[in-house]
Design a protein around this motif. Structure first.
Motif, mmCIF file in Angstrom:
data_model
loop_
_atom_site.group_PDB
_atom_site.id
_atom_site.type_symbol
_atom_site.label_atom_id
_atom_site.label_comp_id
_atom_site.label_asym_id
_atom_site.label_seq_id
_atom_site.Cartn_x
_atom_site.Cartn_y
_atom_site.Cartn_z
ATOM 1 N N MET A 117 11.873 16.434 -13.168
ATOM 2 C CA MET A 117 11.759 18.107 -13.506
ATOM 3 C C MET A 117 10.243 18.392 -13.387
ATOM 4 O O MET A 117 10.084 19.719 -13.344
ATOM 5 C CB MET A 117 11.917 17.834 -15.037
ATOM 6 C CG MET A 117 13.194 17.788 -15.368
ATOM 7 S SD MET A 117 14.571 19.029 -15.014
ATOM 8 C CE MET A 117 15.381 18.641 -13.671
ATOM 9 N N THR A 118 9.247 17.433 -13.228
ATOM 10 C CA THR A 118 8.008 17.918 -13.165
ATOM 11 C C THR A 118 7.581 18.157 -11.603
ATOM 12 O O THR A 118 6.480 18.687 -11.190
ATOM 13 C CB THR A 118 6.957 17.185 -13.880
ATOM 14 O OG1 THR A 118 7.071 16.027 -13.368
ATOM 15 C CG2 THR A 118 7.268 17.211 -15.308
ATOM 16 N N ALA A 119 8.475 17.647 -10.353
ATOM 17 C CA ALA A 119 8.181 17.495 -9.348
ATOM 18 C C ALA A 119 8.204 19.002 -8.488
ATOM 19 O O ALA A 119 8.852 20.164 -8.991
ATOM 20 C CB ALA A 119 9.237 16.631 -8.292
ATOM 21 N N GLY A 120 7.214 18.960 -7.565
ATOM 22 C CA GLY A 120 7.161 20.415 -7.006
ATOM 23 C C GLY A 120 8.336 20.394 -6.138
ATOM 24 O O GLY A 120 9.097 19.617 -5.713
ATOM 25 N N VAL A 121 8.845 21.437 -5.351
ATOM 26 C CA VAL A 121 9.750 21.866 -4.479
ATOM 27 C C VAL A 121 9.365 21.018 -3.129
ATOM 28 O O VAL A 121 8.323 20.715 -2.815
ATOM 29 C CB VAL A 121 9.945 23.061 -4.106
ATOM 30 C CG1 VAL A 121 10.444 23.882 -5.576
ATOM 31 C CG2 VAL A 121 8.710 23.859 -3.544
ATOM 32 N N GLY A 122 10.424 20.420 -2.373
ATOM 33 C CA GLY A 122 10.217 19.957 -0.989
ATOM 34 C C GLY A 122 9.992 18.560 -1.319
ATOM 35 O O GLY A 122 10.955 18.027 -1.761
ATOM 36 N N ALA B 180 10.745 12.346 -5.782
ATOM 37 C CA ALA B 180 11.256 12.013 -7.359
ATOM 38 C C ALA B 180 12.574 11.527 -7.330
ATOM 39 O O ALA B 180 12.972 10.540 -8.245
ATOM 40 C CB ALA B 180 10.912 13.189 -8.074
ATOM 41 N N ILE B 181 13.537 11.974 -6.576
ATOM 42 C CA ILE B 181 14.976 11.816 -6.735
ATOM 43 C C ILE B 181 15.308 10.543 -6.037
ATOM 44 O O ILE B 181 15.978 9.728 -6.676
ATOM 45 C CB ILE B 181 15.874 12.822 -6.136
ATOM 46 C CG1 ILE B 181 15.658 14.211 -6.821
ATOM 47 C CG2 ILE B 181 17.197 12.402 -5.656
ATOM 48 C CD1 ILE B 181 16.300 15.395 -6.300
ATOM 49 N N VAL B 182 14.589 9.923 -4.739
ATOM 50 C CA VAL B 182 14.756 8.881 -4.272
ATOM 51 C C VAL B 182 14.238 7.592 -5.292
ATOM 52 O O VAL B 182 14.815 6.768 -5.476
ATOM 53 C CB VAL B 182 13.879 8.825 -2.958
ATOM 54 C CG1 VAL B 182 13.895 7.241 -2.569
ATOM 55 C CG2 VAL B 182 14.751 9.647 -1.989
ATOM 56 N N LEU B 183 13.101 7.929 -6.046
ATOM 57 C CA LEU B 183 12.634 6.883 -6.831
ATOM 58 C C LEU B 183 13.585 6.678 -8.102
ATOM 59 O O LEU B 183 13.702 5.766 -8.368
ATOM 60 C CB LEU B 183 11.295 7.309 -7.307
ATOM 61 C CG LEU B 183 10.337 6.355 -8.126
ATOM 62 C CD1 LEU B 183 10.357 5.096 -7.479
ATOM 63 C CD2 LEU B 183 9.259 6.874 -8.666
#
Length: 153
Positions: free
Chosen positions: A92-97, A103-106
């Motif tokens: 939710m706090t990750a920037g785009v790209g 973040a999703i991979v982790l």
């Protein structure tokens, strides 16, 4: 004495359900009223604190498991919750790209699988609960005793 405990547990259960339901309007208010961005002076402490708590929960669970201590289910519960929260906030706090992709991979490769392992350990550590009068002879009492006994050494 047992009846008093059951009444107290019932009351506490009702209060917790009411508290959870009472939070729904607050969540809606926050979602509608919060700004899209915010500056936080203690941002690094926020993340290092969360990760330190995860490390404590994971290491504590491992240590208690090695000692065959039933309290590992408690630290595993905390670890599962912390890991899910970490995955959620990372995404939710990750920037785009690229930040969002990592973040999703982790979350998919590390945080959520570890959370699932912790949740399974936590679930396994708690004895089954049976309704009053539904049995629960010596075998169940022995199982409960094993689950709640504390190894002192």
């Amino acid at each position: 004495m047992g009846r008093v405990v059951r009444i107290a547990e019932r009351r506490i259960g009702q209060v917790l359900i009411g508290s959870g339901l009472a939070l729904i309007p607050w969540v809606v208010y926050l979602h509608v009223g919060m700004p899209a961005t915010a500056q936080e002076a203690r941002w690094a402490w926020t993340w290092t604190g969360l990760d330190a708590l995860e490390a404590l929960a994971l290491a504590g669970t491992g240590w208690l498991l090695l000692r065959r201590d039933a309290r590992a289910s408690l630290t595993a519960t905390a670890g599962a919750a912390l890991l899910v929260v970490d995955a959620w906030f990372d995404i939710m706090t990750a920037g785009v790209g690229e930040d969002l992709v990592w973040a999703i991979v982790l979350a998919v490769v590390a945080e959520l699988p570890l959370a699932a392992v912790c949740a399974r350990l936590a679930w396994r550590g708690f004895p089954p609960v049976r309704a009053a009068g539904a049995g629960g002879g010596p075998a169940q009492r022995a199982h409960v005793q094993r689950c709640v006994s504390v190894r002192i050494s």
